[in-house]
Design an enzyme around this catalytic site. Structure first.
Site, PDB file in Angstrom:
ATOM      1  N   THR A  32     -16.990  -2.971  10.698  1.00  0.00           N
ATOM      2  CA  THR A  32     -15.895  -3.228   9.753  1.00  0.00           C
ATOM      3  C   THR A  32     -14.827  -4.056  10.469  1.00  0.00           C
ATOM      4  O   THR A  32     -14.467  -3.778  11.599  1.00  0.00           O
ATOM      5  CB  THR A  32     -15.350  -1.930   9.115  1.00  0.00           C
ATOM      6  OG1 THR A  32     -14.609  -2.287   7.952  1.00  0.00           O
ATOM      7  CG2 THR A  32     -14.479  -1.102  10.036  1.00  0.00           C
ATOM      8  N   CYS A  38      -4.943  -0.508   7.843  1.00  0.00           N
ATOM      9  CA  CYS A  38      -6.092   0.291   7.398  1.00  0.00           C
ATOM     10  C   CYS A  38      -6.656   1.088   8.583  1.00  0.00           C
ATOM     11  O   CYS A  38      -6.403   0.769   9.740  1.00  0.00           O
ATOM     12  CB  CYS A  38      -7.197  -0.605   6.847  1.00  0.00           C
ATOM     13  SG  CYS A  38      -6.734  -1.538   5.378  1.00  0.00           S
ATOM     14  N   HIS A  55     -13.771   2.423   5.723  1.00  0.00           N
ATOM     15  CA  HIS A  55     -12.601   1.542   5.895  1.00  0.00           C
ATOM     16  C   HIS A  55     -11.543   1.954   4.870  1.00  0.00           C
ATOM     17  O   HIS A  55     -11.575   1.535   3.711  1.00  0.00           O
ATOM     18  CB  HIS A  55     -13.030   0.078   5.701  1.00  0.00           C
ATOM     19  CG  HIS A  55     -11.968  -0.930   6.017  1.00  0.00           C
ATOM     20  ND1 HIS A  55     -12.231  -2.061   6.759  1.00  0.00           N
ATOM     21  CD2 HIS A  55     -10.658  -1.014   5.695  1.00  0.00           C
ATOM     22  CE1 HIS A  55     -11.114  -2.789   6.875  1.00  0.00           C
ATOM     23  NE2 HIS A  55     -10.152  -2.176   6.220  1.00  0.00           N
TER      24      HIS A  55
END
Lengths: 173, 280
Positions: A32, A38, A55
């Site tokens: 990711t 995030c 994620h």
């Protein structure tokens, strides 16, 4: 003509923002990219060799329950249970899973208004606790954005920090 | 000539902004705009026209017949959207290359700029502000980095180390090391290109909208759009988050801190649509 052997080749499977993936395929590496505020959360069961990567974009699903139903991986409080559920279906045992966390960058903000990164982390910590899970390794906060990789064959978790040339190992199973 | 101009003059191969972009912006603010005038302005540059038409046709619903000319595209997707395509196509050549002085790889500045533009436009729409102004200012907010990248090439390590050691914002370290910031240089460049004052101000003050003498709202829109783009991971470089939180920017917009997550969701949805359109 015999087909060329694909043994030893690792296939990268990309987990987008507000998404998750689980796998038992030893030729797969889950990746990711661009974790800003995030959070990336990896899960690995070293016995059944099931891995997952999540994620998370935001801390709390209550701001948009419709979105949470469609895309549970967007929020910490719905994303982690969704990944645990998906991994469980592949025979991952919650008692054995190793959890790593990366991301949650924060700007220089004394007002505390722009604290999505920190809130994501606090919310995730709370959900992990509810599920009786602890974090094996983490690389969170600070001013950098990160990418995260989980190797399904080995359970190794690697990080790439934006603007730095080399990857680093976060956890070796 | 001052320091800002001297940095701009040092750059040898700066791809020019087509002069019709600021002219279009001016037309855009006229409620009685004559669409024939707009078509004439755009089609003055044939290669740009071809690229704009291609982008407009990608934005049309799949399965519908493509628009054959700019006039038809305006009729079908609207003047504002055609205008935004023109700005995107015109600035992509400038924003796509790598900027080694900032540790920015090829395509990263472009992606960040588009994400910021979409986020600022999303904010403007929610708040009832001019969407195309916010979009353009946000798309061009980091244009000054193209100018300063060259000057920073030999001191990039120092820039990063000083920023980290002092927990400073990147613009503050720029100011200390170079005497100018990318925001100031960007604003000057846009003045030279004859962009309207609100755009120049928004770019110049995109890290401190509260200090702008006027046009504070559009500057605040770009500021918050920039932060949203970084938060969503559409940023770049080491110490991407080395910037200051400005609570007054939210006050200027009448936005509450609790509104940010919802705005991030909208911005991400809108960006996903543009991402597939531009193959980012």
């Amino acid at each position: 003509m015999p087909l060329p052997s694909l043994a030893g080749l690792t296939q990268k499977s990309v987990v987008g923002i507000a998404d998750l993936a689980v796998s038992t395929n030893p030729n797969v590496e889950l990746a990711t990219y661009s974790l800003g505020s995030c959070l990336g959360v990896s899960l690995y069961d070293p016995v059944s060799k099931v891995g997952g990567l999540l994620h998370i974009m935001l801390p709390d699903s209550s701001i948009d329950p419709v979105k949470a139903a469609l895309q549970p991986a967007m929020f910490a409080d719905t994303g982690l249970p969704a990944m645990l559920h998906a991994a469980h279906k592949l025979k991952a045992d919650k008692k054995r899973v190793q959890i790593c966390v990366a991301g949650g960058a924060q700007i220089l903000d004394t007002s505390g208004i722009f604290n999505i990164g920190r809130k994501n982390y606090e919310s995730l910590a709370c959900v992990l606790q509810q599920h009786g899970l602890s974090v094996q390794a983490e690389h969170v906060g600070g001013l950098v954005s990160r990418s995260m990789y989980l190797n399904i064959a080995t359970g190794e978790v690697r990080l790439k920090i934006s603007g730095q040339p080399n990857e680093r190992i976060l956890w070796t199973s | 000539m001052d320091e800002l101009d001297s940095y701009i003059n040092k750059v040898k191969k700066l791809p020019p902004m087509p002069p019709m972009v600021p002219q279009l912006m001016t037309l855009l603010n006229d409620p009685d705009v004559d669409s024939e005038k707009v078509v004439k302005l755009i089609t003055y540059d044939p290669s740009l026209t071809a690229n704009v038409l291609q982008a407009c046709n990608s934005a049309l619903f799949s399965g519908s017949a493509p628009a054959d000319d700019v006039g038809e595209a305006i009729m079908r997707i609207g003047f504002q959207q055609v205008y935004r395509m023109v700005v995107l196509v015109s600035s992509s050549r400038m924003l796509k290359p790598s900027q080694t002085g900032y540790g920015i790889d090829e395509g990263e500045l472009w992606k960040h700029s588009v994400a910021t533009a979409v986020a600022a436009q999303t904010l403007a729409k929610e708040l009832g502000d001019n969407e195309s102004t916010a979009f353009t200012a946000a798309l061009l907010h980091d244009i000054g980095k193209i100018i300063l990248s060259q000057a920073l090439e030999h001191i990039y390590k120092k820039l990063v180390e000083e920023t980290e050691a002092q927990q400073a914002a990147l613009v503050e370290t720029e100011k200390r090391l170079l005497g100018v910031t990318h925001a100031e240089v960007g604003g000057r460049l846009l003045t030279r290109w004859k962009f309207p004052p609100n755009l120049v101000t928004a770019v110049t003050f995109h890290h401190e909208p509260g200090s702008a003498p006027e046009h504070q709202r559009v500057a605040a829109c770009v500021y918050l759009g920039n932060l949203i783009a970084y938060s969503l991971g559409h940023g770049y470089g080491h110490l991407a988050f080395a910037q200051r939180g400005r609570a007054d920017a939210l006050d200027l917009l009448g936005v509450n801190g609790d509104d940010i997550p919802r705005l991030m969701i909208r911005a991400q949805e809108n960006f996903a649509a543009v991402q597939s359109l531009l193959q980012l």
